[in-house]
Motif scaffolding. Structure first.
Motif, PDB file in Angstrom:
ATOM      1  N   LEU A  72     -45.206  -3.087   6.695  1.00  0.00           N
ATOM      2  CA  LEU A  72     -46.415  -3.783   6.256  1.00  0.00           C
ATOM      3  C   LEU A  72     -47.427  -3.877   7.403  1.00  0.00           C
ATOM      4  O   LEU A  72     -48.598  -3.514   7.260  1.00  0.00           O
ATOM      5  CB  LEU A  72     -46.043  -5.189   5.777  1.00  0.00           C
ATOM      6  CG  LEU A  72     -47.213  -6.078   5.344  1.00  0.00           C
ATOM      7  CD1 LEU A  72     -47.661  -5.717   3.935  1.00  0.00           C
ATOM      8  CD2 LEU A  72     -46.837  -7.542   5.407  1.00  0.00           C
TER       9      LEU A  72
ATOM     10  N   TYR B 102     -47.512  -2.131  10.130  1.00  0.00           N
ATOM     11  CA  TYR B 102     -47.951  -0.786  10.510  1.00  0.00           C
ATOM     12  C   TYR B 102     -49.043  -0.303   9.552  1.00  0.00           C
ATOM     13  O   TYR B 102     -50.073   0.229   9.971  1.00  0.00           O
ATOM     14  CB  TYR B 102     -46.734   0.153  10.483  1.00  0.00           C
ATOM     15  CG  TYR B 102     -47.069   1.599  10.706  1.00  0.00           C
ATOM     16  CD1 TYR B 102     -47.348   2.068  11.996  1.00  0.00           C
ATOM     17  CD2 TYR B 102     -47.114   2.505   9.638  1.00  0.00           C
ATOM     18  CE1 TYR B 102     -47.648   3.397  12.206  1.00  0.00           C
ATOM     19  CE2 TYR B 102     -47.420   3.834   9.842  1.00  0.00           C
ATOM     20  CZ  TYR B 102     -47.690   4.276  11.129  1.00  0.00           C
ATOM     21  OH  TYR B 102     -47.997   5.592  11.336  1.00  0.00           O
ATOM     22  N   THR B 103     -48.824  -0.509   8.267  1.00  0.00           N
ATOM     23  CA  THR B 103     -49.792  -0.048   7.267  1.00  0.00           C
ATOM     24  C   THR B 103     -51.136  -0.755   7.441  1.00  0.00           C
ATOM     25  O   THR B 103     -52.199  -0.133   7.383  1.00  0.00           O
ATOM     26  CB  THR B 103     -49.255  -0.315   5.841  1.00  0.00           C
ATOM     27  OG1 THR B 103     -47.907   0.101   5.808  1.00  0.00           O
ATOM     28  CG2 THR B 103     -50.054   0.438   4.796  1.00  0.00           C
ATOM     29  N   LEU B 104     -51.073  -2.066   7.673  1.00  0.00           N
ATOM     30  CA  LEU B 104     -52.308  -2.830   7.846  1.00  0.00           C
ATOM     31  C   LEU B 104     -53.084  -2.352   9.064  1.00  0.00           C
ATOM     32  O   LEU B 104     -54.303  -2.195   9.028  1.00  0.00           O
ATOM     33  CB  LEU B 104     -51.993  -4.325   7.985  1.00  0.00           C
ATOM     34  CG  LEU B 104     -51.572  -5.035   6.691  1.00  0.00           C
ATOM     35  CD1 LEU B 104     -51.228  -6.491   6.973  1.00  0.00           C
ATOM     36  CD2 LEU B 104     -52.668  -4.937   5.638  1.00  0.00           C
ATOM     37  N   LEU B 105     -52.323  -2.104  10.152  1.00  0.00           N
ATOM     38  CA  LEU B 105     -52.979  -1.704  11.395  1.00  0.00           C
ATOM     39  C   LEU B 105     -53.597  -0.313  11.303  1.00  0.00           C
ATOM     40  O   LEU B 105     -54.613  -0.035  11.915  1.00  0.00           O
ATOM     41  CB  LEU B 105     -51.992  -1.743  12.569  1.00  0.00           C
ATOM     42  CG  LEU B 105     -51.543  -3.152  12.988  1.00  0.00           C
ATOM     43  CD1 LEU B 105     -50.538  -3.070  14.141  1.00  0.00           C
ATOM     44  CD2 LEU B 105     -52.726  -4.021  13.384  1.00  0.00           C
ATOM     45  N   THR B 106     -52.956   0.565  10.536  1.00  0.00           N
ATOM     46  CA  THR B 106     -53.447   1.953  10.471  1.00  0.00           C
ATOM     47  C   THR B 106     -54.138   2.218   9.143  1.00  0.00           C
ATOM     48  O   THR B 106     -54.145   3.323   8.626  1.00  0.00           O
ATOM     49  CB  THR B 106     -52.272   2.943  10.621  1.00  0.00           C
ATOM     50  OG1 THR B 106     -51.324   2.635   9.609  1.00  0.00           O
ATOM     51  CG2 THR B 106     -51.656   2.880  11.990  1.00  0.00           C
ATOM     52  N   ARG B 107     -54.703   1.174   8.590  1.00  0.00           N
ATOM     53  CA  ARG B 107     -55.231   1.232   7.232  1.00  0.00           C
ATOM     54  C   ARG B 107     -56.198   2.383   6.987  1.00  0.00           C
ATOM     55  O   ARG B 107     -56.067   3.102   5.994  1.00  0.00           O
ATOM     56  CB  ARG B 107     -55.938  -0.066   6.919  1.00  0.00           C
ATOM     57  CG  ARG B 107     -55.764  -0.427   5.469  1.00  0.00           C
ATOM     58  CD  ARG B 107     -56.290  -1.785   5.244  1.00  0.00           C
ATOM     59  NE  ARG B 107     -56.235  -2.110   3.858  1.00  0.00           N
ATOM     60  CZ  ARG B 107     -56.615  -3.264   3.398  1.00  0.00           C
ATOM     61  NH1 ARG B 107     -57.078  -4.174   4.237  1.00  0.00           N
ATOM     62  NH2 ARG B 107     -56.544  -3.515   2.128  1.00  0.00           N
ATOM     63  N   GLY B 108     -57.138   2.523   7.945  1.00  0.00           N
ATOM     64  CA  GLY B 108     -58.177   3.539   7.772  1.00  0.00           C
ATOM     65  C   GLY B 108     -57.593   4.903   7.447  1.00  0.00           C
ATOM     66  O   GLY B 108     -57.803   5.459   6.361  1.00  0.00           O
TER      67      GLY B 108
ATOM     68  N   ALA C 275     -54.414   5.864   6.742  1.00  0.00           N
ATOM     69  CA  ALA C 275     -53.019   5.742   6.341  1.00  0.00           C
ATOM     70  C   ALA C 275     -52.471   7.096   5.903  1.00  0.00           C
ATOM     71  O   ALA C 275     -53.158   7.815   5.167  1.00  0.00           O
ATOM     72  CB  ALA C 275     -52.897   4.740   5.202  1.00  0.00           C
TER      73      ALA C 275
END
Ligand code: UDP
Ligand code: MG
Length: 311
Positions: A251, A253-259, A261
């Motif tokens: 979760l 990781y996904t939020l941090l690399t959202r742009g 993904a």
């Protein structure tokens, strides 16, 4: 000393298709038992043999009244046979041994000495077992390591089905340990009472072949772990915590690399398989416990006796 004051020894021998070994076993055991100062009985438990074992036993029992026979209606397994032998025994000391002479009858003399010294449980520990082959030896030592980690109860590694117990211990086993799925050796080691060990060298089988297949041994190991440990049941909790932690990491990781993904197809498939694997494993483990609960609930007999002789 008066005969009625003599102590009495019960030798319990489980027999399953041992026609080739029986006579030799009887001769050896009889030779030793005659040297013993105690009175004795030799209880052969015929575990549904399909060969001439029962016939041979009947001959032995006719010729010698020390020989007693408990004969099952079918094969119930080695442990059931030992339990029946203990149930029918009348001695002050009881020794369980195999009929294939892998457990040397000479040890009886040493065991009696230990009884005389006041010990109530004598564990016979084998120093080597060449006949079992490396695979069985390795599996056996791995099994003992595992069960000692998993269970609060401590097991002596290399303990065998060769052991001796006093009347008191036999009565405890007879009345209080009637589980359908069990590990008799485990009980014997864990009932308490003054206890000692004797080392012996396991000899090769005199005749015939081992009645324990790898499959039987595996089933036996699983049952033992389930009987003596609740830890596998609790694995679900650990797996749950692990899955939750993994979820949080993904979760974040996904939020941090959202742009940017990643498409994540492989990740999803792998995670799915992995999680289901853990889930099914745990369901399977719970299944093992339920199967044992079910067996206990049905309360079917541990063994059924078809006939007895000299009892
Ligand atoms: N035995 C039994 N019922 C069974 C299997 C074995 O009573 O279903 C007896 C067998 O006759 C022998 C003892 O248990 O006296 C030990 O069996 P085995 O020698 O085959 O096992 P191993 O020594 O190879 O572990
Ligand atoms: Mg054997």
């Amino acid at each position: 000393m008066n005969d009625s004051m003599k102590k009495r020894l019960s030798l319990v021998v489980s027999v399953y298709n041992e026609e080739e070994a029986l006579e030799q076993f009887f001769q050896e055991a009889d030779r030793i038992l005659r040297k013993v100062f105690w009175d004795y009985e030799l209880i052969f438990v015929n575990d549904g043999s399909q060969d001439r074992s029962l016939e041979i036993l009947n001959h032995l029992a006719e010729a010698d009244e020390h020989v007693k026979i408990v004969s099952f209606s079918k094969n119930f397994g080695h442990e059931a046979a030992m339990i029946a032998g203990i149930d029918y025994s009348t001695g002050d000391g009881i020794i369980c041994m195999d009929a294939d002479l892998q457990h040397p009858p000479e040890c009886i003399l040493e065991i009696i000495e230990k009884f005389e010294e006041g010990y109530q449980v004598v564990n016979m520990v084998r120093t080597k077992n060449e006949s079992a082959g490396w695979f069985k030896n390795m599996a056996s030592s791995a099994f003992y390591k595992l069960i000692n980690v998993l269970s609060d109860v401590k097991f002596e590694s290399n303990a065998s089905d060769f052991f001796a117990i006093s009347r008191k211990v036999a009565d405890v086993l007879k009345h209080d340990y009637r589980e359908k799925v069990r590990f008799l050796r485990g009980y014997v080691q864990n009932v308490g009472f003054p206890k000692t060990t004797i080392k012996y060298e396991a000899c090769p089988r005199v005749a015939g072949e081992s009645k324990y297949s790898i499959r039987k041994l595996f089933k036996f190991s699983v049952n033992t772990i389930v009987c003596f440990s609740n830890l596998p049941l609790k694995m679900g909790v650990f797996a749950g915590i692990f899955a939750a932690a993994l979820g949080i990491i993904v979760l974040v990781y996904t939020l941090l690399t959202r742009g940017g993904a990643p498409s994540g197809y492989a990740t999803i498939v792998i995670l799915n398989c992995f999680m289901f694997a853990i889930l099914f494993l745990i369901v399977g483990i719970i299944g093992e416990y339920i199967a044992i609960l079910f067996a206990e609930l049905k309360d079917r007999p541990i063994y059924i006796v078809e006939e007895t002789k000299n009892i």
